[in-house]
Design a protein around this motif. Structure first.
Motif, PDB file in Angstrom:
ATOM      1  N   GLY A 198       0.831  -1.205   0.000  1.00 27.39           N
ATOM      2  CA  GLY A 198       0.000   0.000   0.000  1.00 27.39           C
ATOM      3  C   GLY A 198       0.864   1.252   0.000  1.00 27.39           C
ATOM      4  N   TRP A 199       1.996   1.203  -0.646  1.00 27.19           N
ATOM      5  CA  TRP A 199       2.937   2.342  -0.716  1.00 27.19           C
ATOM      6  C   TRP A 199       3.209   2.583  -2.198  1.00 27.19           C
ATOM      7  N   ASN A 200       2.582   3.624  -2.721  1.00 29.00           N
ATOM      8  CA  ASN A 200       2.628   3.893  -4.163  1.00 29.00           C
ATOM      9  C   ASN A 200       3.743   4.890  -4.464  1.00 29.00           C
ATOM     10  N   VAL A 201       4.674   4.486  -5.283  1.00 31.75           N
ATOM     11  CA  VAL A 201       5.802   5.373  -5.611  1.00 31.75           C
ATOM     12  C   VAL A 201       5.333   6.441  -6.598  1.00 31.75           C
ATOM     13  N   ILE A 202       5.574   7.702  -6.232  1.00 32.52           N
ATOM     14  CA  ILE A 202       5.134   8.794  -7.118  1.00 32.52           C
ATOM     15  C   ILE A 202       6.300   9.664  -7.589  1.00 32.52           C
ATOM     16  N   ASP A 203       7.483   9.448  -7.006  1.00 30.07           N
ATOM     17  CA  ASP A 203       8.634  10.206  -7.497  1.00 30.07           C
ATOM     18  C   ASP A 203       9.926   9.461  -7.141  1.00 30.07           C
ATOM     19  N   LEU A 204      10.969   9.797  -7.872  1.00 36.51           N
ATOM     20  CA  LEU A 204      12.295   9.204  -7.638  1.00 36.51           C
ATOM     21  C   LEU A 204      13.328  10.297  -7.877  1.00 36.51           C
ATOM     22  N   GLN A 205      14.167  10.526  -6.882  1.00 29.71           N
ATOM     23  CA  GLN A 205      15.230  11.538  -7.002  1.00 29.71           C
ATOM     24  C   GLN A 205      16.561  10.845  -6.746  1.00 29.71           C
ATOM     25  N   GLN A 206      17.620  11.367  -7.367  1.00 26.60           N
ATOM     26  CA  GLN A 206      18.935  10.743  -7.177  1.00 26.60           C
ATOM     27  C   GLN A 206      20.009  11.796  -6.953  1.00 26.60           C
ATOM     28  N   ASP A 207      21.054  11.417  -6.207  1.00 26.48           N
ATOM     29  CA  ASP A 207      22.289  12.198  -6.210  1.00 26.48           C
ATOM     30  C   ASP A 207      23.436  11.191  -6.327  1.00 26.48           C
ATOM     31  N   ASP A 208      24.666  11.629  -6.142  1.00 21.83           N
ATOM     32  CA  ASP A 208      25.793  10.717  -6.351  1.00 21.83           C
ATOM     33  C   ASP A 208      25.788   9.542  -5.378  1.00 21.83           C
ATOM     34  N   GLU A 209      25.239   9.790  -4.190  1.00 21.08           N
ATOM     35  CA  GLU A 209      25.318   8.804  -3.103  1.00 21.08           C
ATOM     36  C   GLU A 209      24.108   7.894  -2.992  1.00 21.08           C
ATOM     37  N   SER A 210      22.956   8.418  -3.440  1.00 19.77           N
ATOM     38  CA  SER A 210      21.716   7.718  -3.083  1.00 19.77           C
ATOM     39  C   SER A 210      20.626   7.910  -4.137  1.00 19.77           C
ATOM     40  N   ALA A 211      19.605   7.095  -3.986  1.00 15.13           N
ATOM     41  CA  ALA A 211      18.381   7.255  -4.785  1.00 15.13           C
ATOM     42  C   ALA A 211      17.229   7.247  -3.789  1.00 15.13           C
ATOM     43  N   THR A 212      16.335   8.215  -3.906  1.00 15.69           N
ATOM     44  CA  THR A 212      15.259   8.349  -2.917  1.00 15.69           C
ATOM     45  C   THR A 212      13.895   8.222  -3.587  1.00 15.69           C
ATOM     46  N   PRO A 262      -4.351   2.484  -5.110  1.00 16.70           N
ATOM     47  CA  PRO A 262      -3.433   3.334  -5.876  1.00 16.70           C
ATOM     48  C   PRO A 262      -4.060   3.930  -7.127  1.00 16.70           C
ATOM     49  N   GLU A 263      -5.242   3.412  -7.504  1.00 19.45           N
ATOM     50  CA  GLU A 263      -5.868   3.966  -8.713  1.00 19.45           C
ATOM     51  C   GLU A 263      -6.640   5.247  -8.415  1.00 19.45           C
ATOM     52  N   ILE A 264      -6.823   5.548  -7.117  1.00 19.82           N
ATOM     53  CA  ILE A 264      -7.503   6.799  -6.744  1.00 19.82           C
ATOM     54  C   ILE A 264      -6.463   7.731  -6.131  1.00 19.82           C
ATOM     55  N   GLU A 265      -6.229   8.843  -6.803  1.00 20.60           N
ATOM     56  CA  GLU A 265      -5.219   9.784  -6.335  1.00 20.60           C
ATOM     57  C   GLU A 265      -5.755  10.598  -5.156  1.00 20.60           C
ATOM     58  N   ASP A 266      -4.972  10.706  -4.095  1.00 24.50           N
ATOM     59  CA  ASP A 266      -5.393  11.514  -2.942  1.00 24.50           C
ATOM     60  C   ASP A 266      -4.445  12.712  -2.837  1.00 24.50           C
ATOM     61  N   PRO A 267      -4.899  13.903  -3.253  1.00 23.77           N
ATOM     62  CA  PRO A 267      -4.000  15.070  -3.269  1.00 23.77           C
ATOM     63  C   PRO A 267      -3.523  15.449  -1.871  1.00 23.77           C
ATOM     64  N   ASN A 268      -4.232  14.983  -0.824  1.00 25.70           N
ATOM     65  CA  ASN A 268      -3.842  15.339   0.553  1.00 25.70           C
ATOM     66  C   ASN A 268      -2.935  14.302   1.205  1.00 25.70           C
ATOM     67  N   ALA A 269      -2.638  13.247   0.467  1.00 22.30           N
ATOM     68  CA  ALA A 269      -1.842  12.184   1.090  1.00 22.30           C
ATOM     69  C   ALA A 269      -0.436  12.691   1.419  1.00 22.30           C
ATOM     70  N   GLU A 270       0.034  12.283   2.593  1.00 28.28           N
ATOM     71  CA  GLU A 270       1.371  12.714   3.012  1.00 28.28           C
ATOM     72  C   GLU A 270       2.432  11.946   2.200  1.00 28.28           C
ATOM     73  N   VAL A 271       3.402  12.672   1.691  1.00 24.08           N
ATOM     74  CA  VAL A 271       4.437  12.014   0.884  1.00 24.08           C
ATOM     75  C   VAL A 271       5.584  11.589   1.797  1.00 24.08           C
ATOM     76  N   GLU A 272       5.908  10.300   1.769  1.00 25.02           N
ATOM     77  CA  GLU A 272       7.019   9.781   2.575  1.00 25.02           C
ATOM     78  C   GLU A 272       8.226   9.542   1.666  1.00 25.02           C
ATOM     79  N   GLN A 273       9.399   9.508   2.286  1.00 26.21           N
ATOM     80  CA  GLN A 273      10.601   9.276   1.491  1.00 26.21           C
ATOM     81  C   GLN A 273      11.314   8.005   1.955  1.00 26.21           C
ATOM     82  N   LEU A 274      11.976   7.382   1.028  1.00 23.59           N
ATOM     83  CA  LEU A 274      12.747   6.187   1.342  1.00 23.59           C
ATOM     84  C   LEU A 274      14.097   6.335   0.640  1.00 23.59           C
ATOM     85  N   ARG A 275      15.133   6.572   1.434  1.00 25.84           N
ATOM     86  CA  ARG A 275      16.462   6.841   0.857  1.00 25.84           C
ATOM     87  C   ARG A 275      17.266   5.537   0.819  1.00 25.84           C
ATOM     88  N   ALA A 276      17.703   5.195  -0.373  1.00 21.25           N
ATOM     89  CA  ALA A 276      18.401   3.920  -0.550  1.00 21.25           C
ATOM     90  C   ALA A 276      19.715   4.152  -1.280  1.00 21.25           C
TER      91      ALA A 276
END
Ligand SMILES: Cc1cc2nc3c(=O)[nH]c(=O)nc-3n(C[C@H](O)[C@H](O)[C@H](O)COP(=O)(O)OP(=O)(O)OC[C@H]3O[C@@H](n4cnc5c(N)ncnc54)[C@H](O)[C@@H]3O)c2cc1C
Length: 541
Positions: free
Chosen positions: A139-153, A162-176
């Motif tokens: 139940g964790w829908n990926v909506i963006d991916l950012q990268q730098d030299d060290e990591s991808a988030t 996931p088929e219903i977009e919730d504009p108020n949903a809190e965006v969480e990050q996962l740095r890998a």
């Protein structure tokens, strides 16, 4: 780093590898990395897993891979094999081709198995979830991916749907440290990385019906292909206790109409299948395609499985290709995450796998170009050719083909370099069985009646120790070999090509063979260079 040692886990990252998508490919990759003690987070956009059988068959190489993670294709409730030859017949019932899918192959497993995909996926997810450092976040829908030299988030939102977009949903990050997009045909990760797909323009719609028979039904051979231009049809098992019918949409046919329940039962009726003797578990129309990404990586983000390639399912190789991606990625990421190799090693992931998968895309299309014929004259012409070939056939069933790796970490000048290795039945330390089970998996160096250590200097020995290679002598006599080659698999095979040594990789592909001690030493030095192992690991103490 030793297996399951979390000592090198860096707390500035939320995880070592974030995998997008808990399909078969993402789940297998999680298991393989988890087995090596790496921190893995698999994110899946759906909160629960609903049953979506698509693949029904996998080959011997996949059986060997599954064996590595503890799924035994000979003894698993989700997997089965059938004795009949896989048969292709025309509308008149004449045999056009027969393929042996049941015999044991040189991988040590049968040519092909049949299975129920949701059950196998669950098996892999359960293994992954039981591992200390693996998390499956549903139940964790990926909506963006950012990268730098060290990591991808990854940026994701928790969702019930996931088929219903919730504009108020809190965006969480996962740095890998790395992100792998095994997020299927419409891959978010691939799109975000702007990785274009090549497209061979193969488009055929097929109605896929998954049934659970409740009474005895007669369907001819266990598995067969009806090459009838009036309605190309596939009749195969869908895993233990299940059957699959696939009906091609004819030119001009309304696909929506074809997909209705009424139309499905109508198509099944001539086969003696009806609601009184079968439960329809699933009915869906799929568009079969032949596509692949040219580029599989940007920085710290990679793609795998259907995200990287799609093929018509006629060879039963789409998921197989994705599972091979997972294995190819896992041993590379293991060396990189353990600080043993630098990440240029990932270049060969793309070059090796892309060419390999192209082989199966082309092969699947070749089969599709025979199966999907709806022109009566063309079909008759092809039938005549195939029947003539059958008449000249010596009765040896055609085996499935195996592909060669594209350029990468294997030796082009060496016999068998880049090929899939055989596996024999052996005896080692009092135990008999497949080499993988009784000696081990991973990198290995085998010497035919010779201890490879005797041919190597200390730097080469350090290289092998750094990659945890199994180094053994194999032969038919216990006096000069640690591993007894009970069926002469290795002695005969390598003897034919004049090889004394065999170097194999964790994905069962051959790095190189060597004819003598000097060549072995050279090959291991080259392996060290190809892997770009950290110098401190291989400078002999
Ligand atoms: C009719 C049919 C028959 C087939 N038969 C065979 C066969 O017999 N043998 C064979 O080898 N192959 C076969 N295939 C191919 C095989 O089914 C696929 O190759 C395989 O299932 C793909 O696995 P995957 O893990 O790459 O992707 P998927 O199984 O598609 O998994 C991707 C996952 O990613 C998740 N996801 C997507 N986007 C996001 C996001 N933004 N955030 C989080 N999660 C996300 C999805 O929900 C999904 O769970 C067949 C295919 C079809 C259609």
């Amino acid at each position: 780093m030793s297996p399951n040692s979390p000592s090198q886990h860096d707390s500035s990252f939320d995880t070592d590898v974030a995998i997008v998508g808990a399909g078969p490919v993402g789940s297998l990759l999680a298991v393989l990395l988890g087995k090596k003690g790496h921190r893995v987070t698999v994110v899946e956009k759906w909160p629960t897993f609903y049953e979506r059988p698509r693949a029904v068959t996998f080959d011997h190489e996949i059986a060997r891979i599954l064996g590595y993670v503890g799924v035994d294709s000979e003894n698993d409730a989700a997997i089965e094999h059938h004795e009949d030859l896989y048969s292709w017949r025309n509308g008149k019932g004449e045999t056009l081709m027969e393929v042996d899918w049941n015999s044991m192959t040189e991988s040590g497993w049968r040519t092909r198995y049949w299975f129920y995909q949701p059950e196998l996926e669950k098996r892999l997810r359960d293994i992954a979830a039981s591992m200390e450092h693996v998390e499956i976040r549903c139940g964790w829908n990926v909506i963006d991916l950012q990268q730098d030299d060290e990591s991808a988030t990854l940026h994701g939102v928790r969702t019930e749907n996931p088929e219903i977009e919730d504009p108020n949903a809190e965006v969480e990050q996962l740095r890998a440290r790395y992100v792998v997009g095994s997020d299927g045909a419409n891959s978010f990760v691939r799109n975000k990385l702007n990785l274009d797909m090549n497209d061979l323009g193969f488009f055929f719609d097929w109605l896929i019906l998954d049934l659970k028979p409740t009474a005895e039904i007669e369907y001819g051979p266990d598995h067969w292909q009806l090459c009838d231009p009036k309605r190309p049809t596939t009749i195969v098992p869908g895993g233990p206790g299940r059957r699959r019918w696939e009906f091609m949409a004819l030119p001009g046919e309304d696909v929506k109409e074809l997909a209705t329940e009424e139309s499905a039962w109508n198509l099944l009726e001539p086969w003696g299948v009806n609601p009184d003797n079968a439960i329809m578990e699933r009915s869906a129309v799929y568009r079969f395609q032949a596509r692949w990404a040219e580029q599989w990586r940007t920085g710290r983000a990679l793609i795998a499985g259907d995200a990287a390639h799609l093929m018509p399912p006629f060879a039963g190789e789409g998921m197989c290709a994705g599972l091979r991606d997972a294995v190819a990625l896992s041993w590379r990421l293991d060396l990189i995450l353990s600080g043993k190799a630098d990440d240029s090693l990932l270049i060969s992931y793309e070059t090796e796998r892309r060419e390999h998968v192209r082989h199966y895309i082309d092969f699947s299309m070749e089969l599709g170009n025979v199966i999907c014929i709806t022109d009566e004259d063309k079909a008759a012409e092809l039938d005549a050719r195939m029947i003539a070939e059958m008449e000249n056939w010596d009765g040896t069933p055609v085996n499935t083909d195996v592909a060669h790796l594209g350029p990468g970490i294997w030796h082009a000048d060496s016999a068998h370099g880049g090929e899939l290795a055989k596996q024999g039945i052996v005896e080692y330390q009092g135990q008999q069985g497949r080499f993988d089970d009784v000696v081990g998996r991973g990198w290995s160096v085998i010497g035919i009646n010779a201890d490879p250590h005797d041919a190597l200097d200390s730097v080469a020995s350090d290289t092998l120790a750094a990659i945890d290679a199994t180094v053994v002598s194999v032969g038919q006599n216990a006096d000069n070999a640690e591993v007894i080659d009970l069926e002469a698999t290795y002695t005969r095979w390598l003897g034919e090509s004049g090889a004394k040594y065999l170097i194999t990789r964790p994905d069962f592909y051959i790095y190189a063979t060597a004819a003598n001690d000097e060549e072995l030493q050279t090959r291991i030095n080259e392996l060290n260079d190809s892997l770009r192992l950290s110098p401190q690991l291989t400078v002999s103490k």
